[in-house]
Design a protein around this motif. Structure first.
Motif, PDB file in Angstrom:
ATOM      1  N   ARG A 103       3.531   1.692   0.761  1.00 34.52           N
ATOM      2  CA  ARG A 103       4.004   1.296  -0.472  1.00 34.52           C
ATOM      3  C   ARG A 103       3.072   1.763  -1.473  1.00 34.52           C
ATOM      4  N   GLU A 104       1.844   2.008  -1.303  1.00 34.43           N
ATOM      5  CA  GLU A 104       0.837   2.403  -2.224  1.00 34.43           C
ATOM      6  C   GLU A 104       1.032   4.098  -2.543  1.00 34.43           C
ATOM      7  N   ARG A 105       1.319   4.789  -1.349  1.00 36.53           N
ATOM      8  CA  ARG A 105       1.698   6.074  -1.461  1.00 36.53           C
ATOM      9  C   ARG A 105       2.809   6.448  -2.236  1.00 36.53           C
ATOM     10  N   TYR A 155       4.210   4.203  -4.264  1.00 29.14           N
ATOM     11  CA  TYR A 155       3.993   3.901  -5.889  1.00 29.14           C
ATOM     12  C   TYR A 155       3.547   5.041  -6.423  1.00 29.14           C
ATOM     13  N   VAL A 193       3.767  -3.507  -5.677  1.00 30.13           N
ATOM     14  CA  VAL A 193       2.706  -3.048  -5.709  1.00 30.13           C
ATOM     15  C   VAL A 193       1.892  -3.537  -7.012  1.00 30.13           C
ATOM     16  N   ARG A 207      -1.426  -6.120  -6.463  1.00 29.11           N
ATOM     17  CA  ARG A 207      -2.741  -5.712  -7.487  1.00 29.11           C
ATOM     18  C   ARG A 207      -3.068  -6.771  -8.341  1.00 29.11           C
TER      19      ARG A 207
END
Length: 211
Positions: A66-68, A70, A153, A157
């Motif tokens: 998900r971070e990648r 995003y 995401v 955070r």
């Protein structure tokens, strides 16, 4: 056919019919009893160099993926936006209306005016362009999948950061969802400013710690 191409066929058809650009919108946090509801909207760029491989419903992705994604979405999308509906406003509006208002606000904040909007699950009235709510749109529409990732995401955070502001609840672990461990800590500590007081489990915990 790649994963990204597979979930883009609806947007491709709408653009071919002259209804582009297509925006997808989704939210994260509706089922949580603490923290904001976050809504996001995305207009993807269909140029080959801007295609994003591996888009999926955020719930089907590991956190690292998900971070990648995003990062790729925020870098390559034509436009994206995310908004938070804070707990007190969720309580005041009710979750269905908070969801609708969050999605409207996210769509209004896009830097590109869409020609058509796809939302996950239910339609959103009051938009100035044609729109369609689709069942499991986050699994079959690239734009909605992208929006689900941005919303998830962004919210995660917020909840990780809240862990240091409200220690003891474990927000970095459960992200405000009513897990058994969250409920145990909630009943021990009582609700904090991030908890949604309209939720039955939060009201019950508040009564348990009242003097």
């Amino acid at each position: 056919m790649s994963g990204a191409a597979l979930v883009s066929r609806y947007e491709t058809a709408l653009c071919a019919a002259g209804l582009g650009p297509v925006a997808g919108a989704d939210e994260a946090g509706r089922g949580a009893c603490a923290g904001p509801l976050v809504a996001a909207a995305v207009v993807l760029d269909d140029r080959p160099e801007c295609r994003i491989e591996g888009l999926r419903d955020s719930k089907l992705l590991r956190p690292a993926a998900r971070e990648r994604l995003y990062g790729q979405i925020t870098e390559k999308a034509v436009s994206w936006a995310a908004v938070s509906v804070e707990p007190r406003e969720c309580d005041r509006l009710g979750m269905q209306e908070a969801d609708l208002q969050g999605l409207r606000r996210a769509l209004c904040r896009l830097g590109t005016v869409p020609g058509f909007v796809i939302t996950d699950g239910f339609g959103v009235e009051g938009l100035t362009v044609p729109a369609l709510g689709m069942w499991k749109a986050d699994q079959v529409c690239a734009t909605v999948a992208a929006a689900s990732i941005i919303a998830k995401v962004t919210r995660d955070r917020v909840m990780v950061a809240a862990d240091s502001d409200f220690p003891g609840y474990g927000f970095a672990i459960h992200k405000g969802y009513p897990t058994a461990e969250h409920q145990r800590r909630l009943e021990t500590l009582g609700p904090c400013a991030l908890h949604r007081r309209s939720y039955a489990n939060v009201r019950r915990a508040a009564r348990l710690v009242e003097p």
